[in-house]
Design a protein around this motif. Sequence first.
Motif, mmCIF file in Angstrom:
data_model
loop_
_atom_site.group_PDB
_atom_site.id
_atom_site.type_symbol
_atom_site.label_atom_id
_atom_site.label_comp_id
_atom_site.label_asym_id
_atom_site.label_seq_id
_atom_site.Cartn_x
_atom_site.Cartn_y
_atom_site.Cartn_z
ATOM 1 N N TYR A 261 0.812 -1.211 0.000
ATOM 2 C CA TYR A 261 0.000 0.000 0.000
ATOM 3 C C TYR A 261 0.852 1.270 0.000
ATOM 4 C CZ TYR A 261 -4.190 -2.797 0.364
ATOM 5 O OH TYR A 261 -5.204 -3.684 0.104
ATOM 6 N N LEU A 262 2.018 1.218 0.619
ATOM 7 C CA LEU A 262 2.926 2.361 0.538
ATOM 8 C C LEU A 262 3.355 2.569 -0.913
ATOM 9 C CD1 LEU A 262 4.664 4.605 1.696
ATOM 10 C CD2 LEU A 262 6.409 2.877 2.204
ATOM 11 N N TYR B 7 1.787 1.613 -3.636
ATOM 12 C CA TYR B 7 0.634 2.117 -4.392
ATOM 13 C C TYR B 7 0.450 3.610 -4.171
ATOM 14 C CZ TYR B 7 -1.061 -2.740 -5.096
ATOM 15 O OH TYR B 7 -1.221 -4.058 -5.442
ATOM 16 N N ALA B 8 0.536 4.036 -2.912
ATOM 17 C CA ALA B 8 0.348 5.458 -2.599
ATOM 18 C C ALA B 8 1.372 6.316 -3.332
ATOM 19 C CB ALA B 8 0.443 5.690 -1.093
ATOM 20 N N VAL C 220 0.475 6.659 -7.355
ATOM 21 C CA VAL C 220 -0.771 7.237 -7.867
ATOM 22 C C VAL C 220 -0.502 8.613 -8.456
ATOM 23 C CG1 VAL C 220 -3.058 8.107 -7.220
ATOM 24 C CG2 VAL C 220 -2.239 5.942 -6.303
ATOM 25 N N ARG D 281 -5.599 12.164 -7.052
ATOM 26 C CA ARG D 281 -4.498 11.570 -6.306
ATOM 27 C C ARG D 281 -4.656 11.675 -4.786
ATOM 28 N NH1 ARG D 281 0.487 12.415 -4.016
ATOM 29 N NH2 ARG D 281 2.011 10.817 -4.563
ATOM 30 N N VAL E 80 -4.386 8.485 -2.387
ATOM 31 C CA VAL E 80 -3.133 8.324 -1.642
ATOM 32 C C VAL E 80 -3.430 8.191 -0.153
ATOM 33 C CG1 VAL E 80 -1.012 9.513 -0.935
ATOM 34 C CG2 VAL E 80 -1.630 9.393 -3.357
ATOM 35 N N LYS E 81 -4.325 9.020 0.357
ATOM 36 C CA LYS E 81 -4.695 8.941 1.776
ATOM 37 C C LYS E 81 -5.265 7.557 2.094
ATOM 38 C CE LYS E 81 -7.569 10.798 5.455
ATOM 39 N NZ LYS E 81 -7.606 9.496 6.089
ATOM 40 N N TRP E 82 -6.131 7.054 1.228
ATOM 41 C CA TRP E 82 -6.738 5.753 1.451
ATOM 42 C C TRP E 82 -5.666 4.669 1.496
ATOM 43 C CZ3 TRP E 82 -7.479 1.034 -1.093
ATOM 44 C CH2 TRP E 82 -8.459 0.216 -0.544
ATOM 45 N N PHE E 83 -4.702 4.709 0.561
ATOM 46 C CA PHE E 83 -3.624 3.713 0.560
ATOM 47 C C PHE E 83 -2.741 3.840 1.803
ATOM 48 C CE2 PHE E 83 -4.023 3.285 -4.250
ATOM 49 C CZ PHE E 83 -4.588 2.020 -4.178
ATOM 50 N N HIS E 84 -2.461 5.059 2.238
ATOM 51 C CA HIS E 84 -1.672 5.232 3.471
ATOM 52 C C HIS E 84 -2.434 4.670 4.677
ATOM 53 C CE1 HIS E 84 1.992 7.334 2.388
ATOM 54 N NE2 HIS E 84 1.302 8.072 1.533
ATOM 55 N N ASP E 85 -3.738 4.896 4.717
ATOM 56 C CA ASP E 85 -4.547 4.337 5.800
ATOM 57 C C ASP E 85 -4.480 2.811 5.798
ATOM 58 O OD1 ASP E 85 -5.289 6.913 6.519
ATOM 59 O OD2 ASP E 85 -7.312 6.777 5.644
#
Length: 142
Positions: A27-28, A30-31, A34, A39, A43-48
Motif C-alpha cells: 500500500y505504501l 501504491y500510494a 498514484v 491523487r 493516496v490517503k486511502w492507501f496510506h490508511d
Amino acid sequence: MVEAKNEKIVALLNEIMEMEASGVIRYLHYALMVKGPNRIPIVKWFHDQANEGYQHASQIGEKITSYGGHPTLRVAPVPETKTHKVLDILKESLDFEQAALNKYKELLKIVGDDVALEEMIRSMIRLETEHAEEVVKMLDVN
C-alpha cells in the motif's frame, strides 16, 4: 514452547503476519505511484491501508508470542506489475484483500476454544471484508 495442538495456529498466524507486513509495503508503494487529479484522496486511502496493515501485523505478532511462538521476520512477496494506473492498482488490491480474507477464514476454522483468538479473527474478517467491499465500490464493478 508451542504445544503440538497449537503449532498449526501459530503457523497460520505467521502466514497472516507475513501478508499483513506485505500489505504495508504494497500500500505504501501504491500510494507513491498514484498520479492524476484524484491523487490526494486515493493516496490517503492507501496510506490508511498501510497503517492498518502495520497494526494488524503487530496484533498478530502479539498473539503468536502469547501462544509461545516466534513471530516471523518474513514478508510475503509483493509482485511488481509495473502497472500503476489506479484501476489496475485497485484490482491488485482487491486480489490481495481476498487472499488475506481467505487466510483469516482458514484460521477461524481451527481456533478451537480460544475465544479471544476467535473474536480477534472474526474482527479481522469483518475488516478485510469491508476493505474488499470498498474496493469493489471504488472499481464500480457491480
